[in-house]
Design an enzyme around this catalytic site. Structure first.
Site, short mmCIF file in Angstrom:
data_model
loop_
_atom_site.label_atom_id
_atom_site.label_comp_id
_atom_site.label_asym_id
_atom_site.label_seq_id
_atom_site.Cartn_x
_atom_site.Cartn_y
_atom_site.Cartn_z
N TYR A 28 0.84 -1.20 0.23
CA TYR A 28 -0.06 0.07 0.18
C TYR A 28 0.92 1.44 -0.03
O TYR A 28 1.84 1.07 0.13
CB TYR A 28 -0.88 -0.07 1.09
CG TYR A 28 -2.07 0.97 1.08
CD1 TYR A 28 -2.86 0.87 0.10
CD2 TYR A 28 -2.45 1.92 2.23
CE1 TYR A 28 -4.09 1.57 0.07
CE2 TYR A 28 -3.53 2.78 1.91
CZ TYR A 28 -4.26 2.83 0.97
OH TYR A 28 -5.19 3.44 0.64
N SER B 99 -16.16 -5.49 -11.52
CA SER B 99 -15.60 -5.30 -10.37
C SER B 99 -16.79 -4.41 -9.51
O SER B 99 -17.87 -4.11 -10.14
CB SER B 99 -14.44 -4.44 -10.17
OG SER B 99 -14.52 -3.18 -10.67
N TYR C 8 -7.15 4.09 -10.27
CA TYR C 8 -7.46 3.97 -8.54
C TYR C 8 -7.27 2.41 -8.30
O TYR C 8 -7.54 2.09 -7.01
CB TYR C 8 -9.11 4.01 -8.49
CG TYR C 8 -9.99 3.07 -9.13
CD1 TYR C 8 -10.71 2.38 -8.51
CD2 TYR C 8 -10.27 3.22 -10.59
CE1 TYR C 8 -11.61 1.25 -9.19
CE2 TYR C 8 -11.28 2.32 -11.13
CZ TYR C 8 -11.69 1.21 -10.59
OH TYR C 8 -12.82 0.47 -11.11
#
Length: 255
Positions: free
Chosen positions: A53, A151, A237
């Site tokens: 991350y 998704s 994103y």
């Protein structure tokens, strides 16, 4: 009570442990005590566990970006909810049996709202809405191009775009998804291919395609960019490919 904490950056689930932590105290002024109903597993959480991350917190750290909970007790000056109400927690530490929440850290949900859906309400709907409204001033009739269209975010983009009068070109890896996505409001569903930019331009024709949404990264970014109008925007994103975004200088400099 039991809580899930990240103790080392590793593949899932090796780095995550169930630990016993103290029960929260009874709610004080402006607080509520709620029992967790459901908590989702967000892709961002998996990246965090694996150490991929954007930021790395100090360990150990409690996890859980999203969660729904049922109010058990309310403190003084809390009038918005009562025991038995369903709330969406706005904390990022929801993987625990009970939550002590202050006013402003929860949202009361309507009676009868699905608690499972409530546990997926904070991140994905907001992501889809913001991507369609905050980066390009889209007008009804314009096109939006996206990959990973099946998704959780992708299907929300389809539905929100349809409500706003926008048309969507949706990229998937399996042609069998076309019927499902068109039932949600998708205008065009394509499977990834080498000649995708040409297909996209043929579909759009003289229309406007100024926004592409990328959840995959890697070479997919270049593929989306090549189908856009000159001056268009690719908004990344996600990191489903596990690779950095790849885009050629030609796309950035000359288009």
């Amino acid at each position: 009570m039991l809580a899930l904490e990240l103790h080392q950056f590793a593949t899932v689930p090796e780095g995550v442990r169930g630990v016993e932590v103290p029960e929260p105290h009874q709610p004080g002024k402006g607080e509520i005590l709620a029992r967790l109903a459901y908590a989702s597993i967000n892709p961002a959480e998996l990246l965090l566990v694996e150490g991929r991350y954007a930021s790395r917190p100090e360990l150990p750290v409690r996890l859980g970006i999203e969660g729904s909970a049922v109010v058990e007790a309310v403190g003084e000056d809390v009038e918005s909810v009562r025991p038995g109400d369903l709330v969406m927690s706005l904390l990022r530490t929801n993987w625990t049996e009970r939550l002590l929440l202050q006013q402003g850290q929860f949202v009361k949900l309507p009676e009868g709202f699905d608690a499972r859906m409530a546990a997926m309400l904070k991140v994905n709907p907001a992501t889809a809405q913001l991507m369609l409204s905050e980066f390009v001033n889209l007008q009804p009739g314009e096109w939006v191009l996206q990959n990973a269209a099946n998704s959780a975010v992708g299907v929300l983009v389809i539905q929100l775009a349809k409500q706003r009068g926008l048309r969507t070109i949706n990229l998937v890896r399996r042609s069998s998804l076309e019927t499902e996505l068109k039932a949600l409001g998708a205008d065009v569903v394509l499977t990834d291919s080498e000649n995708l930019p040409e297909q996209v331009r043929e579909i759009v024709g003289s229309g406007a395609l100024r926004l592409a949404l990328d959840a995959v990264a890697g070479p997919a970014v270049e593929q989306l960019a090549a189908g856009l109008d000159t001056g268009g925007t690719v908004l990344n994103y996600g990191l489903l490919s596990g690779q950095p975004c790849h885009i050629s200088p030609n796309q950035l400099v000359f288009r």
